[in-house]
Scaffold this active site. Structure first.
Site, PDB file in Angstrom:
ATOM      1  N   ILE A   4      -2.975  -6.980  14.315  1.00  0.00           N
ATOM      2  CA  ILE A   4      -1.918  -6.820  15.329  1.00  0.00           C
ATOM      3  C   ILE A   4      -2.412  -5.916  16.461  1.00  0.00           C
ATOM      4  CG2 ILE A   4       0.486  -6.130  15.695  1.00  0.00           C
ATOM      5  CD1 ILE A   4       0.861  -6.611  12.631  1.00  0.00           C
ATOM      6  N   LYS A  53     -11.670  -2.755  18.263  1.00  0.00           N
ATOM      7  CA  LYS A  53     -10.294  -3.224  18.459  1.00  0.00           C
ATOM      8  C   LYS A  53      -9.938  -3.331  19.939  1.00  0.00           C
ATOM      9  CE  LYS A  53      -8.741  -2.306  13.990  1.00  0.00           C
ATOM     10  NZ  LYS A  53      -7.765  -2.912  13.119  1.00  0.00           N
ATOM     11  N   ASN A  72       0.854  -1.200   0.000  1.00  0.00           N
ATOM     12  CA  ASN A  72       0.000   0.000   0.000  1.00  0.00           C
ATOM     13  C   ASN A  72       0.884   1.242   0.000  1.00  0.00           C
ATOM     14  OD1 ASN A  72       0.482   0.909   2.835  1.00  0.00           O
ATOM     15  ND2 ASN A  72      -0.350  -1.118   3.275  1.00  0.00           N
ATOM     16  N   PHE A  79      -4.582   3.635  14.846  1.00  0.00           N
ATOM     17  CA  PHE A  79      -4.800   4.698  13.862  1.00  0.00           C
ATOM     18  C   PHE A  79      -5.954   4.304  12.958  1.00  0.00           C
ATOM     19  CE2 PHE A  79      -1.293   7.708  14.357  1.00  0.00           C
ATOM     20  CZ  PHE A  79      -0.652   7.071  15.409  1.00  0.00           C
ATOM     21  N   LYS A 117     -14.324   1.801  15.479  1.00  0.00           N
ATOM     22  CA  LYS A 117     -13.073   1.015  15.404  1.00  0.00           C
ATOM     23  C   LYS A 117     -12.430   0.904  16.777  1.00  0.00           C
ATOM     24  CE  LYS A 117     -10.908   1.205  11.627  1.00  0.00           C
ATOM     25  NZ  LYS A 117     -10.244   1.763  10.457  1.00  0.00           N
TER      26      LYS A 117
HETATM   27  O1  C5P Z   1      -8.765  -1.986  10.626  1.00  0.00           O
HETATM   28  P1  C5P Z   1      -7.902  -0.879  10.171  1.00  0.00           P
HETATM   29  O2  C5P Z   1      -6.788  -1.327   9.253  1.00  0.00           O
HETATM   30  O3  C5P Z   1      -8.614   0.301   9.602  1.00  0.00           O
HETATM   31  O4  C5P Z   1      -7.243  -0.357  11.524  1.00  0.00           O
HETATM   32  C1  C5P Z   1      -6.173   0.488  11.538  1.00  0.00           C
HETATM   33  C2  C5P Z   1      -5.393   0.284  12.812  1.00  0.00           C
HETATM   34  O5  C5P Z   1      -5.229  -1.096  13.072  1.00  0.00           O
HETATM   35  C3  C5P Z   1      -3.973   0.829  12.709  1.00  0.00           C
HETATM   36  O6  C5P Z   1      -3.586   1.234  14.005  1.00  0.00           O
HETATM   37  C4  C5P Z   1      -3.182  -0.384  12.244  1.00  0.00           C
HETATM   38  O7  C5P Z   1      -1.814  -0.292  12.627  1.00  0.00           O
HETATM   39  C5  C5P Z   1      -3.888  -1.513  12.939  1.00  0.00           C
HETATM   40  N1  C5P Z   1      -3.895  -2.792  12.231  1.00  0.00           N
HETATM   41  C6  C5P Z   1      -3.137  -3.841  12.704  1.00  0.00           C
HETATM   42  N2  C5P Z   1      -3.194  -5.071  12.085  1.00  0.00           N
HETATM   43  C7  C5P Z   1      -3.967  -5.243  11.002  1.00  0.00           C
HETATM   44  C8  C5P Z   1      -4.741  -4.186  10.505  1.00  0.00           C
HETATM   45  C9  C5P Z   1      -4.680  -2.971  11.138  1.00  0.00           C
HETATM   46  O8  C5P Z   1      -2.417  -3.662  13.687  1.00  0.00           O
HETATM   47  N3  C5P Z   1      -3.998  -6.430  10.425  1.00  0.00           N
END
Ligand code: C5P
Length: 402
Positions: free
Chosen positions: A305, A341, A208, A323, A337
């Site tokens: 993560i 999370k 990305n 974020f 979110k």
């Molecule tokens: O779900 P989304 O990608 O929008 O969430 C963004 C946040 O989740 C960011 O803090 C990103 O570092 C974290 N993230 C993560 N592992 C993933 C997807 C997102 O830690 N597989």
């Protein structure tokens, strides 16, 4: 404040020496004594008279000066300071110390001291990237020499890239963090940053557009405030911050492993743009192009993560920050979110193309926490990082997340 502190400031021979004049002023404003030492080459860029006038004392330049040696030997000079700051630290000075050479006053002082040394490198971008300079930096880092900068940007020589000396106020902050501890001293903070690369086969991957700029700025601000920073980064465009422990990874699965190995931490700041999916059973050999037949990729979900760390129960960091990059309904999506999370804060921003935020220098964020949504004005990514880190320091100081 630096009252009662003595700083031995060595000015090397580079155009950035003019910034050291301002550095002297800033240090003295904060109550520090500045003992200036100039290399002969530094004298080509700034005059000893300006340096001495600003420092309010004599400038030391010569190794073999009998009057000076009678007044104060160079060994004594190197040991009377609380910190030795080399700004600008040229490739030459860095190389001399890494190689154990001492043929002028500055290099002799650096070799003869057991006082902590902080260097602010400044040089042409090609020189900075030269393997010899990088090897010398690694040697000095291993010896415990601290570094502030260099920054990236337009340089006096007309080129662009890393090599620009840190601004005087950045150097002051690094000095203060060392001499006064900094509010995050003793705190271990994890930062994830950059994109991930998800392999399709050994030569192709899915990625990305994250540059890693915001995560790097946050890690830099944390280092400046005295934190021990573990910086887990995917393949980013920007150089990792100085002074952090850097773990480089490619994929989301590798990032999760690195994050687990970095725990326990007091706070986790998850700024990485982690890929949501990876290619199921990526090919071990390069997928051949076959006329008329298109490869079909199957995906599987990557581990989340942030959610893993935020919901880990025992051993969970005291503060977990995620974020959210959104293109519409920023606050509503980011608030949802945050609870999905299980993190304490969400730093949300609008990354619609017209904002110019993704890949740009500025950011406009909303901080979502227990107490609701707080909109910050649009500012540089480093300014966002500094403000966020200030908030982190206050929160960790109070011994709480949320
Ligand atoms: O779900 P989304 O990608 O929008 O969430 C963004 C946040 O989740 C960011 O803090 C990103 O570092 C974290 N993230 C993560 N592992 C993933 C997807 C997102 O830690 N597989």
């Amino acid at each position: 404040m630096l009252a009662g502190k003595t700083i031995l400031l060595m000015i090397g021979g580079g155009i950035a020496a003019y910034k050291s004049l301002d550095l002297i002023r800033r240090l003295r404003e904060r109550g520090a004594e500045v003992v200036p030492v100039m290399t002969h080459a530094a004298g080509e860029f700034v005059t000893p008279l300006s340096v001495s006038a600003l420092a309010g004392r004599k400038v030391h330049t010569d190794l073999f000066d009998l009057t000076e040696e009678a007044e104060m030997g160079h060994i004594q000079l190197s040991r009377s300071a609380d910190l030795i700051v080399v700004a600008p630290a040229t490739a030459d000075l860095i190389g001399k110390v890494a190689g154990g050479l001492a043929n002028d006053l500055a290099s002799t002082l650096l070799m003869a001291t057991d006082t902590e040394v902080l260097m602010a490198p400044a040089m042409n971008v090609r020189m900075w990237l030269h393997p010899s300079v990088q090897r010398n930096l690694a040697e000095l880092r291993g010896q415990g020499v601290g570094f502030v900068g260099p920054g990236e940007g337009d340089m006096a020589c007309g080129e662009f890239g890393p090599g620009r000396m840190a601004e005087p106020m950045e150097i002051v902050a690094a000095i203060e963090a060392r001499l006064t501890g900094g509010p995050l001293r003793g705190k271990r903070v994890l930062v994830t940053s950059g994109p991930t690369h998800e392999p399709i086969d050994p030569v192709r991957y899915i990625a990305n557009r994250s540059s890693g700029a915001q995560g790097t700025a946050i890690a830099r601000a944390l280092v400046r405030q005295g934190a021990d920073v573990v910086f887990v980064t995917g393949p980013a465009d920007v150089a990792p911050p100085e002074g952090a422990e850097v773990i480089k990874v490619q994929s989301a699965v590798e990032m999760l492993d690195a994050v687990r190995s970095a725990l326990p931490v007091d706070a986790a700041i998850m700024a990485a743009a982690v890929a949501d999916w990876r290619v199921k059973s990526a090919s071990g050999s390069k997928i051949k192009k076959v006329a008329g037949a298109l490869p079909v990729l199957q995906f599987e979900e990557n581990p989340d993560i942030l959610a893993t760390v935020a919901q880990m129960g025992e051993g969970r960091p005291g503060l977990v920050v995620g974020f959210a990059a959104e293109t519409d309904d920023v606050v509503a999506h980011a608030t949802a979110k945050r609870s999905r999370k299980g993190c304490d804060w969400i730093v949300a921003n609008d990354v619609s193309p017209e904002t110019g935020i993704m890949g740009g220098d500025e950011n406009a964020v909303v901080l979502i926490s227990d107490s609701g949504a707080e909109e910050w004005p649009r500012m540089g990514k480093q300014a966002v990082a500094d403000r966020l880190v200030e908030r982190i320091a206050t929160t960790l100081g109070l011994g709480q997340g949320g």
